[in-house]
Enzyme design. Structure first.
Site, PDB file in Angstrom:
ATOM      1  N   TYR A 172     -22.015  -0.494  -5.546  1.00 57.97           N
ATOM      2  CA  TYR A 172     -22.106   0.572  -4.547  1.00 57.97           C
ATOM      3  C   TYR A 172     -22.307   0.404  -3.330  1.00 57.97           C
ATOM      4  CZ  TYR A 172     -20.877   2.112  -9.285  1.00 57.97           C
ATOM      5  OH  TYR A 172     -20.407   2.281 -10.798  1.00 57.97           O
ATOM      6  N   ARG A 224     -32.988  -1.960  -7.544  1.00 59.51           N
ATOM      7  CA  ARG A 224     -31.985  -2.716  -8.432  1.00 59.51           C
ATOM      8  C   ARG A 224     -30.923  -3.335  -7.585  1.00 59.51           C
ATOM      9  NH1 ARG A 224     -28.722  -1.314 -13.994  1.00 59.51           N
ATOM     10  NH2 ARG A 224     -29.897  -3.030 -15.171  1.00 59.51           N
ATOM     11  N   ARG A 316     -27.382  -0.286 -23.907  1.00 60.57           N
ATOM     12  CA  ARG A 316     -26.545   0.146 -25.064  1.00 60.57           C
ATOM     13  C   ARG A 316     -27.298   0.223 -26.428  1.00 60.57           C
ATOM     14  NH1 ARG A 316     -22.291  -4.230 -23.946  1.00 60.57           N
ATOM     15  NH2 ARG A 316     -24.376  -5.165 -23.474  1.00 60.57           N
TER      16      ARG A 316
HETATM   17  C1  LIG Z   1     -22.014   3.561 -20.210  1.00 66.72           C
HETATM   18  C2  LIG Z   1     -22.964   2.542 -19.121  1.00 66.72           C
HETATM   19  C3  LIG Z   1     -23.220   3.152 -18.023  1.00 66.72           C
HETATM   20  C4  LIG Z   1     -24.142   2.803 -17.042  1.00 66.72           C
HETATM   21  N1  LIG Z   1     -24.256   3.063 -15.896  1.00 66.72           N
HETATM   22  C5  LIG Z   1     -25.238   2.530 -15.077  1.00 66.72           C
HETATM   23  C6  LIG Z   1     -25.751   3.218 -14.015  1.00 66.72           C
HETATM   24  O1  LIG Z   1     -25.536   4.389 -13.708  1.00 66.72           O
HETATM   25  N2  LIG Z   1     -26.742   2.578 -13.114  1.00 66.72           N
HETATM   26  C7  LIG Z   1     -26.977   1.311 -13.327  1.00 66.72           C
HETATM   27  O2  LIG Z   1     -27.690   0.899 -12.406  1.00 66.72           O
HETATM   28  N3  LIG Z   1     -26.420   0.522 -14.243  1.00 66.72           N
HETATM   29  C8  LIG Z   1     -25.539   1.173 -15.168  1.00 66.72           C
HETATM   30  N4  LIG Z   1     -25.274   0.306 -16.154  1.00 66.72           N
HETATM   31  C9  LIG Z   1     -25.594  -0.970 -16.601  1.00 66.72           C
HETATM   32  C10 LIG Z   1     -26.875  -0.944 -17.736  1.00 66.72           C
HETATM   33  O3  LIG Z   1     -28.298  -0.345 -16.845  1.00 66.72           O
HETATM   34  C11 LIG Z   1     -27.381  -2.111 -18.090  1.00 66.72           C
HETATM   35  O4  LIG Z   1     -27.643  -3.033 -16.938  1.00 66.72           O
HETATM   36  C12 LIG Z   1     -26.311  -2.847 -18.855  1.00 66.72           C
HETATM   37  O5  LIG Z   1     -25.829  -2.083 -19.593  1.00 66.72           O
HETATM   38  C13 LIG Z   1     -26.747  -4.271 -19.675  1.00 66.72           C
HETATM   39  O6  LIG Z   1     -27.689  -3.583 -20.595  1.00 66.72           O
HETATM   40  P1  LIG Z   1     -27.379  -3.611 -21.950  1.00 66.72           P
HETATM   41  O7  LIG Z   1     -26.777  -4.611 -22.769  1.00 66.72           O
HETATM   42  O8  LIG Z   1     -29.013  -3.259 -22.757  1.00 66.72           O
HETATM   43  O9  LIG Z   1     -26.636  -2.198 -22.317  1.00 66.72           O
HETATM   44  C14 LIG Z   1     -24.471   1.139 -17.311  1.00 66.72           C
HETATM   45  C15 LIG Z   1     -24.288   0.608 -18.677  1.00 66.72           C
HETATM   46  C16 LIG Z   1     -23.416   1.421 -19.692  1.00 66.72           C
HETATM   47  C17 LIG Z   1     -23.129   0.804 -20.826  1.00 66.72           C
END
Ligand SMILES: Cc1cc2nc3c(=O)[nH]c(=O)nc-3n(C[C@H](O)[C@H](O)[C@H](O)COP(=O)(O)O)c2cc1C
Length: 367
Positions: A172, A224, A316
């Site tokens: 972004y 971040r 997740r």
């Molecule tokens: C549905 C979804 C939406 C996400 N939206 C954002 C977001 O708005 N901002 C952000 O920094 N990361 C976003 N992410 C990334 C997550 O913060 C995270 O870094 C990523 O899912 C890996 O972590 P996990 O394996 O525990 O899901 C998103 C991830 C998922 C799955």
């Protein structure tokens, strides 16, 4: 030895009760104008209370920074009542509420922006299908965007949030200024790495200034970042080590890496000896807490992240099981829900877009 249930006190005196935070995740549940919906409040409430902090989905600081429909907004004072309801829904049983603030830059389109062309550091489209060419921002507009982040921070304070996270990751606008792919400017905002860092620098200093001159005593300012880009030119780990080194010297409360897998190794040949997370943690060298993240499913995964970070973000796994944290902390991991079917959506307050995405991507070990 860091333990998952140990509290942590940040620079601005705020203490969180354990080392687990809910990762920021866009849910696309807000109204068309960015006001929080009742379902969205339920979604957050259900996942609060056990984690140390919840970082919200990205909220846009300006209307021309809106990335997608259903996005949360912090772009005007009119959003404060909505944001207050959101902070209240999260602040439960000691969980702290952190609002992630962002501008989509070139990662949006003129349909989401209702006919307006997206903007970015330079007029270079992203390397993805149907990407629109953005308009290069005028120098004056750049300072206006930084001002918008400062105003958004003020609104977060007024709404009762415990902190803000500047979303400098996932391609972004903040990242677009640091990236040699999206930033081809030849003025003071682009060119060499110092100039590409100027937007981040001025933004972070501006937000720190707003918080420290407000009357709030305890607050968190996090940042971040994504460590690497695949485009050429693009951000390489070496550039990120420069970014992290600069940021670790600032009065931020934490840094938060964005990784799809905490074990990920760099694409750069010169950084193959250990995980990206380890290189970043070593560079920070205790100056500021780091949040690690990426495919953490079990307590052992989370503990392993804490070898190279002070906190761990869970994404997740908390969508699938809102009580993941208490089950891990109480040693009842065998009861963690690892699979969702479409009929579970209502109980888990998950919109169809997220649940079908989760159903499609759950690795075999989760089934
Ligand atoms: C549905 C979804 C939406 C996400 N939206 C954002 C977001 O708005 N901002 C952000 O920094 N990361 C976003 N992410 C990334 C997550 O913060 C995270 O870094 C990523 O899912 C890996 O972590 P996990 O394996 O525990 O899901 C998103 C991830 C998922 C799955």
């Amino acid at each position: 030895m860091k333990e998952l249930n140990h509290p942590l006190t940040f620079k601005r005196n705020l203490t969180i009760k354990n080392r687990i935070v809910m990762a920021p995740m866009t849910n696309k549940m807000s109204f068309y104008d960015g006001v929080v919906t009742q379902d969205e409040l339920h979604y957050y409430h259900l996942r609060s209370g056990e984690v140390g902090a919840v970082i919200t989905a990205a909220a846009n600081v300006l209307d021309n920074g809106k990335g997608w429909e259903g996005e949360l907004s912090v772009s005007s004072d009119m959003m404060i009542p909505s944001l207050t309801r959101l902070a209240d829904a999260i602040k439960r049983n000691g969980t702290k509420a952190i609002l992630q603030i962002f501008h989509g830059g070139r990662m949006t389109n003129s349909s989401v922006l209702r006919g307006t062309q997206p903007v970015s550091a330079s007029a270079i489209p992203a390397e993805r299908e149907n990407a629109e060419t953005p308009r290069e921002l005028e120098a004056e507009e750049i300072t206006e965007i930084i001002e918008a982040f400062k105003q958004a921070t003020k609104r977060a304070i007024e709404a009762g949030f415990d902190g803000v996270e500047l979303h400098g990751a996932n391609t972004y606008l903040i990242q677009q200024f640091f990236s040699p792919h999206s930033n081809r400017r030849e003025d003071e905002w682009g060119g060499n790495i110092e100039n590409r860092f100027k937007f981040v620098n001025d933004l972070v200093d501006g937000v720190i200034d707003i918080v420290d001159s407000s009357d709030v005593d305890e607050f968190i300012i996090g940042y971040r970042f994504s460590p690497e880009e695949y485009e050429t030119p693009g951000i390489r780990l070496e550039d990120t080590l420069y970014l992290v080194d600069q940021l670790a010297n600032k009065d931020l409360d934490y840094l938060h890496i964005s990784l799809r897998d905490y074990k990920l190794v760099s694409i750069s040949e010169s950084y193959q000896d250990q995980r990206i997370l380890q290189y970043i943690h070593e560079k920070i060298n205790g100056r500021i807490p780091l949040i690690g993240v990426g495919d953490v499913r079990t307590g052992d995964d989370a503990k392993s992240v804490l070898n190279d970070a002070e906190l761990v973000a869970i994404g997740r796994a908390i969508l699938i099981d809102p009580h993941w944290t208490s089950k891990v902390l109480s040693g009842n991991e065998d009861t963690i829900r690892t699979y969702i079917a479409s009929q579970d959506r209502e109980e888990l307050v998950l919109p169809e877009t997220i649940s079908s995405f989760l159903e499609g991507m759950m690795p075999d070990r989760l089934r």
